[in-house]
Design a protein around this motif. Sequence first.
Motif, mmCIF file in Angstrom:
data_model
loop_
_atom_site.group_PDB
_atom_site.id
_atom_site.type_symbol
_atom_site.label_atom_id
_atom_site.label_comp_id
_atom_site.label_asym_id
_atom_site.label_seq_id
_atom_site.Cartn_x
_atom_site.Cartn_y
_atom_site.Cartn_z
ATOM 1 N N ARG A 198 24.483 52.523 -2.413
ATOM 2 C CA ARG A 198 23.234 52.747 -1.681
ATOM 3 C C ARG A 198 23.416 52.370 -0.223
ATOM 4 N NH1 ARG A 198 18.973 49.306 -4.790
ATOM 5 N NH2 ARG A 198 20.738 47.861 -4.746
ATOM 6 N N ARG A 199 22.674 53.035 0.663
ATOM 7 C CA ARG A 199 22.879 52.849 2.093
ATOM 8 C C ARG A 199 22.144 51.636 2.655
ATOM 9 N NH1 ARG A 199 23.411 58.614 5.210
ATOM 10 N NH2 ARG A 199 25.111 59.426 3.935
ATOM 11 N N LEU A 200 20.982 51.336 2.121
ATOM 12 C CA LEU A 200 20.187 50.254 2.698
ATOM 13 C C LEU A 200 20.882 48.894 2.647
ATOM 14 C CD1 LEU A 200 16.507 51.125 1.724
ATOM 15 C CD2 LEU A 200 17.777 51.642 3.805
ATOM 16 N N PRO A 201 21.640 48.571 1.573
ATOM 17 C CA PRO A 201 22.360 47.294 1.600
ATOM 18 C C PRO A 201 23.338 47.161 2.759
ATOM 19 C CG PRO A 201 22.241 48.102 -0.649
ATOM 20 C CD PRO A 201 21.720 49.202 0.238
ATOM 21 N N VAL A 202 23.867 48.285 3.250
ATOM 22 C CA VAL A 202 24.768 48.233 4.407
ATOM 23 C C VAL A 202 24.008 47.742 5.634
ATOM 24 C CG1 VAL A 202 26.199 49.590 5.978
ATOM 25 C CG2 VAL A 202 26.277 50.045 3.519
ATOM 26 N N LEU A 203 22.847 48.328 5.876
ATOM 27 C CA LEU A 203 22.029 47.924 7.027
ATOM 28 C C LEU A 203 21.526 46.502 6.864
ATOM 29 C CD1 LEU A 203 20.629 48.613 9.692
ATOM 30 C CD2 LEU A 203 18.724 49.559 8.357
ATOM 31 N N LEU A 204 21.096 46.161 5.661
ATOM 32 C CA LEU A 204 20.580 44.816 5.420
ATOM 33 C C LEU A 204 21.693 43.778 5.581
ATOM 34 C CD1 LEU A 204 18.197 43.072 4.672
ATOM 35 C CD2 LEU A 204 18.695 43.481 2.252
ATOM 36 N N GLY A 205 22.881 44.108 5.094
ATOM 37 C CA GLY A 205 24.013 43.193 5.251
ATOM 38 C C GLY A 205 24.344 42.956 6.708
ATOM 39 N N LYS A 206 24.346 44.033 7.496
ATOM 40 C CA LYS A 206 24.590 43.879 8.933
ATOM 41 C C LYS A 206 23.514 43.024 9.579
ATOM 42 C CE LYS A 206 27.006 48.310 9.551
ATOM 43 N NZ LYS A 206 28.324 47.733 9.857
ATOM 44 N N ALA A 207 22.250 43.235 9.186
ATOM 45 C CA ALA A 207 21.138 42.483 9.768
ATOM 46 C C ALA A 207 21.260 40.991 9.461
ATOM 47 C CB ALA A 207 19.812 43.023 9.246
ATOM 48 N N VAL A 252 24.338 39.549 11.467
ATOM 49 C CA VAL A 252 24.032 39.477 12.898
ATOM 50 C C VAL A 252 23.031 38.362 13.178
ATOM 51 C CG1 VAL A 252 22.861 40.686 14.781
ATOM 52 C CG2 VAL A 252 24.615 41.859 13.466
ATOM 53 N N ALA A 253 21.983 38.291 12.367
ATOM 54 C CA ALA A 253 20.974 37.247 12.561
ATOM 55 C C ALA A 253 21.593 35.865 12.438
ATOM 56 C CB ALA A 253 19.842 37.416 11.547
ATOM 57 N N GLY A 254 22.496 35.700 11.486
ATOM 58 C CA GLY A 254 23.123 34.400 11.276
ATOM 59 C C GLY A 254 23.987 33.959 12.439
ATOM 60 N N VAL A 255 24.863 34.852 12.902
ATOM 61 C CA VAL A 255 25.775 34.451 13.985
ATOM 62 C C VAL A 255 25.025 34.281 15.311
ATOM 63 C CG1 VAL A 255 27.801 35.463 12.904
ATOM 64 C CG2 VAL A 255 26.462 36.840 14.497
ATOM 65 N N VAL A 256 24.007 35.117 15.544
ATOM 66 C CA VAL A 256 23.227 34.991 16.780
ATOM 67 C C VAL A 256 22.385 33.719 16.747
ATOM 68 C CG1 VAL A 256 21.339 36.002 18.136
ATOM 69 C CG2 VAL A 256 23.219 37.446 17.329
ATOM 70 N N ALA A 257 21.851 33.373 15.579
ATOM 71 C CA ALA A 257 21.085 32.127 15.471
ATOM 72 C C ALA A 257 21.969 30.930 15.802
ATOM 73 C CB ALA A 257 20.499 31.989 14.065
ATOM 74 N N LEU A 258 23.206 30.937 15.301
ATOM 75 C CA LEU A 258 24.123 29.830 15.570
ATOM 76 C C LEU A 258 24.509 29.783 17.053
ATOM 77 C CD1 LEU A 258 25.876 27.507 14.580
ATOM 78 C CD2 LEU A 258 27.652 29.172 13.989
ATOM 79 N N ALA A 259 24.919 30.926 17.599
ATOM 80 C CA ALA A 259 25.296 30.967 19.015
ATOM 81 C C ALA A 259 24.093 30.674 19.900
ATOM 82 C CB ALA A 259 25.886 32.341 19.366
ATOM 83 N N GLY A 260 22.923 31.194 19.499
ATOM 84 C CA GLY A 260 21.711 30.951 20.279
ATOM 85 C C GLY A 260 21.323 29.493 20.298
ATOM 86 N N ALA A 261 21.478 28.818 19.171
ATOM 87 C CA ALA A 261 21.149 27.396 19.109
ATOM 88 C C ALA A 261 22.052 26.589 20.041
ATOM 89 C CB ALA A 261 21.269 26.895 17.670
ATOM 90 N N VAL A 262 23.345 26.916 20.042
ATOM 91 C CA VAL A 262 24.285 26.224 20.934
ATOM 92 C C VAL A 262 23.943 26.533 22.393
ATOM 93 C CG1 VAL A 262 26.699 26.012 21.622
ATOM 94 C CG2 VAL A 262 26.106 26.217 19.195
ATOM 95 N N ARG A 268 28.691 41.980 -2.356
ATOM 96 C CA ARG A 268 29.835 42.779 -1.879
ATOM 97 C C ARG A 268 29.555 43.343 -0.483
ATOM 98 N NH1 ARG A 268 31.853 48.362 -4.843
ATOM 99 N NH2 ARG A 268 33.499 48.907 -3.357
ATOM 100 N N ALA A 269 28.343 43.867 -0.300
ATOM 101 C CA ALA A 269 27.981 44.441 1.001
ATOM 102 C C ALA A 269 27.927 43.355 2.071
ATOM 103 C CB ALA A 269 26.635 45.164 0.907
ATOM 104 N N TRP A 314 30.359 40.685 6.831
ATOM 105 C CA TRP A 314 30.833 39.454 7.454
ATOM 106 C C TRP A 314 32.317 39.566 7.820
ATOM 107 C CZ3 TRP A 314 30.556 35.535 10.321
ATOM 108 C CH2 TRP A 314 31.452 34.453 10.233
ATOM 109 N N THR A 315 33.087 40.165 6.932
ATOM 110 C CA THR A 315 34.517 40.335 7.190
ATOM 111 C C THR A 315 34.744 41.230 8.405
ATOM 112 O OG1 THR A 315 35.038 40.052 4.836
ATOM 113 C CG2 THR A 315 36.699 41.120 6.211
ATOM 114 N N LYS A 316 33.983 42.335 8.474
ATOM 115 C CA LYS A 316 34.135 43.247 9.605
ATOM 116 C C LYS A 316 33.756 42.568 10.918
ATOM 117 C CE LYS A 316 31.811 46.585 7.521
ATOM 118 N NZ LYS A 316 31.097 47.860 7.318
ATOM 119 N N LEU A 317 32.696 41.781 10.892
ATOM 120 C CA LEU A 317 32.243 41.142 12.130
ATOM 121 C C LEU A 317 33.229 40.081 12.615
ATOM 122 C CD1 LEU A 317 29.995 40.909 14.256
ATOM 123 C CD2 LEU A 317 28.948 39.155 12.825
ATOM 124 N N ARG A 318 33.682 39.222 11.693
ATOM 125 C CA ARG A 318 34.547 38.120 12.126
ATOM 126 C C ARG A 318 35.950 38.576 12.478
ATOM 127 N NH1 ARG A 318 38.020 36.173 8.219
ATOM 128 N NH2 ARG A 318 37.671 36.909 6.092
#
Length: 237
Positions: free
Chosen positions: A88-97, A100-110, A4-5, A10-14
């Motif tokens: 719990r708060r930590l899943p929020v930070l972990l979800g963002k991490a 972010v890591a996923g989209v930056v890895a994709l954009a970075g690879a391109v 859920r987190a 992902w929804t907020k970012l996209r």
Amino acid sequence: MTRRALHAEWTKLRTSPGTLGLLLMIVAATAGLSAIVAAACSGSTCGPDVALTGVQLGHAVVAILAVLVIGNEYQTGMIAVSLAAVPRRLPVLLGKAVVVAGVVALAGAVAVAGAIGSGELLLPAYHATLRPAAGSVLYLVLIALFSLGLATIVRSPAAAIGTVLGLLYAVPIIVSVVTDQTWHDRFEKYAPVSAGLAVQSTAADPLIGPWKGLGVLALWTLAALLVAAITLRRRDA
């Protein structure tokens, strides 16, 4: 971290209006600067890592994207809603991490692929190797996570962007004017940017090993995320 987190982040970012533009800027800045530098070096004796010079511009856009992922929520007060939606708060930070890591890895690879393509097109003697290319993508991901952690700590997007950009650009300039060779070498080895960018080095005897340098940046990133997790748990939204 709950699904859920992760789905919420992902929804907020996209759906954020600036996300696509920043991702395109990562690619354009990295590949574009690399092409300019490669064109300027065509026919000269530039090193083989010149084609990845654009990463040093692209990492600024990566940092801004990562800061805004949580900084905008602090600025608008929506962070309280995000934290209320997840017990719990930590899943929020972990979800963002993770997002972010996923989209930056994709954009970075391109972006890195575009930079390498310009190098192969404009520099006849250039031959891409796996380690600098893959390491550059990992470097961008670590910069993103480091920036996310820092933004979580300071909460203000403007302050976080200023701090990160200072680390990316001001610190290397300061280090370059250090006259004491011992301290200069120490700063080069352990400052996050210079250490991380060592993964691009093709020098025969680098100051710090490519993967060791990336490891130093990883330690900086881990420290930022740990402090971010502690502060997120202990303080009010």
